[in-house]
Design a protein around this motif. Structure first.
Motif, PDB file in Angstrom:
ATOM      1  N   GLY A   1       8.025  -1.420   2.171  1.00 33.21           N
ATOM      2  CA  GLY A   1       7.641  -1.567   3.500  1.00 33.21           C
ATOM      3  C   GLY A   1       6.813  -0.015   3.730  1.00 33.21           C
ATOM      4  N   SER A   2       7.131   0.440   3.295  1.00 34.84           N
ATOM      5  CA  SER A   2       6.626   2.087   3.848  1.00 34.84           C
ATOM      6  C   SER A   2       6.178   3.218   2.128  1.00 34.84           C
ATOM      7  CB  SER A   2       7.072   2.544   4.687  1.00 34.84           C
ATOM      8  OG  SER A   2       8.153   3.924   4.292  1.00 34.84           O
ATOM      9  N   VAL A   3       5.443   4.127   3.074  1.00 39.22           N
ATOM     10  CA  VAL A   3       4.776   4.709   1.698  1.00 39.22           C
ATOM     11  C   VAL A   3       5.540   5.388   1.291  1.00 39.22           C
ATOM     12  CG1 VAL A   3       2.761   6.247   1.686  1.00 39.22           C
ATOM     13  CG2 VAL A   3       2.005   4.155   2.792  1.00 39.22           C
ATOM     14  N   SER A   4       6.413   6.252   2.799  1.00 36.35           N
ATOM     15  CA  SER A   4       7.307   7.388   2.112  1.00 36.35           C
ATOM     16  C   SER A   4       8.000   6.801   1.398  1.00 36.35           C
ATOM     17  CB  SER A   4       7.438   7.680   3.500  1.00 36.35           C
ATOM     18  OG  SER A   4       8.226   7.038   4.773  1.00 36.35           O
ATOM     19  N   LYS A   5       8.868   5.035   1.623  1.00 36.54           N
ATOM     20  CA  LYS A   5       9.569   5.349   1.116  1.00 36.54           C
ATOM     21  C   LYS A   5       9.125   4.806  -0.734  1.00 36.54           C
ATOM     22  CE  LYS A   5      12.918   2.980   5.091  1.00 36.54           C
ATOM     23  NZ  LYS A   5      12.759   1.712   5.235  1.00 36.54           N
ATOM     24  N   ALA A   6       8.581   4.352  -0.624  1.00 33.03           N
ATOM     25  CA  ALA A   6       7.583   3.969  -2.084  1.00 33.03           C
ATOM     26  C   ALA A   6       7.668   5.477  -2.835  1.00 33.03           C
ATOM     27  CB  ALA A   6       6.226   3.087  -1.554  1.00 33.03           C
ATOM     28  N   ALA A   7       7.355   5.970  -2.123  1.00 33.56           N
ATOM     29  CA  ALA A   7       7.013   7.668  -2.697  1.00 33.56           C
ATOM     30  C   ALA A   7       8.356   8.179  -3.433  1.00 33.56           C
ATOM     31  CB  ALA A   7       6.469   8.516  -1.636  1.00 33.56           C
ATOM     32  N   ALA A   8       8.777   7.900  -2.077  1.00 34.29           N
ATOM     33  CA  ALA A   8      10.528   8.279  -3.180  1.00 34.29           C
ATOM     34  C   ALA A   8      10.915   7.505  -3.883  1.00 34.29           C
ATOM     35  CB  ALA A   8      11.406   8.546  -1.429  1.00 34.29           C
ATOM     36  N   LEU A   9      10.734   6.592  -4.475  1.00 34.56           N
ATOM     37  CA  LEU A   9      10.916   5.726  -5.478  1.00 34.56           C
ATOM     38  C   LEU A   9      10.519   6.117  -6.544  1.00 34.56           C
ATOM     39  CD1 LEU A   9      11.131   2.168  -3.194  1.00 34.56           C
ATOM     40  CD2 LEU A   9      13.512   3.534  -4.457  1.00 34.56           C
ATOM     41  N   LEU A  10       8.992   5.986  -6.459  1.00 35.45           N
ATOM     42  CA  LEU A  10       8.635   6.483  -7.452  1.00 35.45           C
ATOM     43  C   LEU A  10       7.947   8.035  -7.899  1.00 35.45           C
ATOM     44  CD1 LEU A  10       5.129   4.532  -5.909  1.00 35.45           C
ATOM     45  CD2 LEU A  10       6.346   3.802  -8.246  1.00 35.45           C
TER      46      LEU A  10
ATOM     47  N   THR B   1      -9.147  -2.478   2.819  1.00 33.28           N
ATOM     48  CA  THR B   1      -7.703  -1.722   2.988  1.00 33.28           C
ATOM     49  C   THR B   1      -6.828  -2.503   2.547  1.00 33.28           C
ATOM     50  OG1 THR B   1      -8.598  -0.899   5.236  1.00 33.28           O
ATOM     51  CG2 THR B   1      -6.607  -1.178   4.769  1.00 33.28           C
ATOM     52  N   LEU B   2      -5.624  -2.327   1.863  1.00 35.10           N
ATOM     53  CA  LEU B   2      -4.577  -3.158   1.460  1.00 35.10           C
ATOM     54  C   LEU B   2      -3.344  -3.019   2.303  1.00 35.10           C
ATOM     55  CD1 LEU B   2      -4.511  -2.139  -2.706  1.00 35.10           C
ATOM     56  CD2 LEU B   2      -6.295  -4.439  -1.418  1.00 35.10           C
ATOM     57  N   PHE B   3      -3.319  -2.470   3.486  1.00 32.91           N
ATOM     58  CA  PHE B   3      -2.148  -2.540   4.142  1.00 32.91           C
ATOM     59  C   PHE B   3      -2.012  -1.495   5.058  1.00 32.91           C
ATOM     60  CE2 PHE B   3      -0.157  -1.261  -0.410  1.00 32.91           C
ATOM     61  CZ  PHE B   3       1.171  -2.405  -0.408  1.00 32.91           C
ATOM     62  N   GLU B   4      -1.976  -2.160   6.483  1.00 34.50           N
ATOM     63  CA  GLU B   4      -1.881  -1.841   7.312  1.00 34.50           C
ATOM     64  C   GLU B   4      -0.383  -1.047   8.690  1.00 34.50           C
ATOM     65  OE1 GLU B   4      -1.932  -5.057  10.486  1.00 34.50           O
ATOM     66  OE2 GLU B   4      -4.184  -6.038   9.858  1.00 34.50           O
ATOM     67  N   ARG B   5      -0.863   0.912   8.535  1.00 33.22           N
ATOM     68  CA  ARG B   5       0.553   1.677   8.515  1.00 33.22           C
ATOM     69  C   ARG B   5       0.122   1.510  10.267  1.00 33.22           C
ATOM     70  NH1 ARG B   5      -0.719   5.965   4.480  1.00 33.22           N
ATOM     71  NH2 ARG B   5       0.471   6.678   4.913  1.00 33.22           N
ATOM     72  N   ASP B   6       1.594   1.857   9.787  1.00 37.12           N
ATOM     73  CA  ASP B   6       2.229   1.999  11.608  1.00 37.12           C
ATOM     74  C   ASP B   6       3.319   2.713  11.476  1.00 37.12           C
ATOM     75  OD1 ASP B   6       3.843   0.179  11.891  1.00 37.12           O
ATOM     76  OD2 ASP B   6       2.386  -0.986  12.604  1.00 37.12           O
ATOM     77  N   ARG B   7       4.245   3.081  12.876  1.00 37.57           N
ATOM     78  CA  ARG B   7       4.878   3.905  13.160  1.00 37.57           C
ATOM     79  C   ARG B   7       6.955   2.909  12.431  1.00 37.57           C
ATOM     80  NH1 ARG B   7       8.275   2.954  17.067  1.00 37.57           N
ATOM     81  NH2 ARG B   7       7.708   1.716  19.565  1.00 37.57           N
ATOM     82  N   HIS B   8       6.444   1.582  12.545  1.00 36.26           N
ATOM     83  CA  HIS B   8       6.593   0.962  11.593  1.00 36.26           C
ATOM     84  C   HIS B   8       6.923  -0.354  10.110  1.00 36.26           C
ATOM     85  CE1 HIS B   8       8.445  -0.213  15.454  1.00 36.26           C
ATOM     86  NE2 HIS B   8       6.969  -0.770  15.892  1.00 36.26           N
ATOM     87  N   GLY B   9       6.008   1.173   9.395  1.00 37.97           N
ATOM     88  CA  GLY B   9       6.146   0.802   8.150  1.00 37.97           C
ATOM     89  C   GLY B   9       4.643   0.296   7.614  1.00 37.97           C
ATOM     90  N   ALA B  10       4.785   0.125   6.539  1.00 41.12           N
ATOM     91  CA  ALA B  10       3.383  -1.027   5.761  1.00 41.12           C
ATOM     92  C   ALA B  10       3.161  -2.466   5.764  1.00 41.12           C
ATOM     93  CB  ALA B  10       3.007  -0.327   4.714  1.00 41.12           C
TER      94      ALA B  10
END
Length: 310
Positions: free
Chosen positions: A18-27, A48-57
């Motif tokens: 649900g977010s790039v930052s969380k995915a980065a930690a998992l990967l 574009t594959l994801f719309e990103r804002d403060r709520h996630g991707a």
């Protein structure tokens, strides 16, 4: 850029997290590195594959299409790899080990070869080695990773061999050559020689430099021997593992505050022979390299939490 399975894994991971930052930690990647990879994937797919804002991707319509295909293709590809491994991975009379450039492989081979044949395969790409183990073409992968990253993504079991500081190599004529350690900020105007890798270490180095107040200048990405030559002639300085044995004309210096760390990891195929024993031999090989380095051994006396994992 051709689309690869690892790119689909990245897209699926972002969608699941649900977010790039969380995915980065998992990967096990730095967020800037994952963001850069996502941009390259989007360029390859044309949108574009994801719309990103403060709520996630959130997936776009194109993203939903790619994610749906990924959820079909990735399990199918894994099933193919598993079947191929079962077919091709006949019992081996010895050990098949793949490694990136590092100090442990020679000592490990020496220890293992006393009892069984050992074959080796080297590559600068950890992804390539991991794939070969997953396919059953190698029993073990000996790789390095940035100290703050997690274990590589995938289904292989991983064990940590050591956690080491990153030091710097300078020529004997360098102004800092006589010092006990050097501040990273004092190297702000240097040119750098580095070996290639496909992890997040380059991003971690850039972040460390930014914290030290500068952006690194020219970076020569080349093989180990060329890096050493560039340092010897004073054309560059180089980051190195603390277990490195400097060539003539070079001086290895600790970086004050240990801004960068490096972990040695051992991954194995589920059917790899004598895995626990091989891990113990890899850790002993690392301990042997530490003993041969007076600089690193002295540094460890004053710094805890580093060295061979027991």
């Amino acid at each position: 850029m051709d689309l690869e399975l690892r790119h689909l894994r990245i897209v699926r991971a972002i969608a699941d997290a649900g977010s790039v930052s969380k995915a980065a930690a998992l990967l096990g990647l730095a967020q800037p590195a994952l963001t850069a990879q996502l941009k390259r994937i989007e360029r390859a797919l044309g949108g574009t594959l994801f719309e990103r804002d403060r709520h996630g991707a959130r997936p776009t319509r194109l993203g939903e299409l790619v994610i749906a295909r990924a959820r079909v293709l990735l399990p199918a590809a894994q099933e193919l790899q598993d079947e191929a491994a079962r077919f091709a991975h006949a019992p081996s009379p010895g050990f098949r080990i793949g490694a990136t450039h590092g100090p442990i492989l020679g000592g490990l081979v020496d220890r293992l070869a006393t009892g069984r044949p050992v074959t080796t395969y080297t590559s600068w790409s950890a992804h390539e080695l991991i794939t070969r183990v997953e396919l059953g073409r190698l029993d073990f992968a000996l790789i390095g990773a940035c100290g703050d990253s997690g274990a590589p993504a995938g289904r292989l079991p991983w064990e940590t061999i050591s956690v080491d500081p990153v030091f710097v190599l300078v020529s004997e004529q360098h102004p800092a050559a006589a010092e006990k350690e050097v501040e990273l900020a004092d190297l702000a105007h240097e040119q750098w020689a580095v070996t290639p890798c496909d992890g997040c270490f380059a991003d971690c180095f850039a972040i460390a430099c930014a914290r030290a107040g500068f952006t690194p200048g020219t970076i020569y990405e080349t093989d180990v021997s060329t890096c050493i030559h560039l340092v010897q002639v004073g054309r560059a300085v180089a980051l190195c593992q603390a277990t490195h044995q400097p060539a003539p004309g070079l001086v290895m210096l600790p970086l004050a505050g240990t801004p960068l760390r490096w972990r040695h990891l051992l991954g194995r195929h589920p059917s790899a022979p004598d895995a626990a024993w091989v891990l113990a031999q890899a850790r002993q090989a690392h301990t042997d390299t530490v003993r041969r380095s007076l600089i690193y051994s002295d540094w460890l006396v004053r710094n805890t939490g580093y060295g061979t994992v027991s």
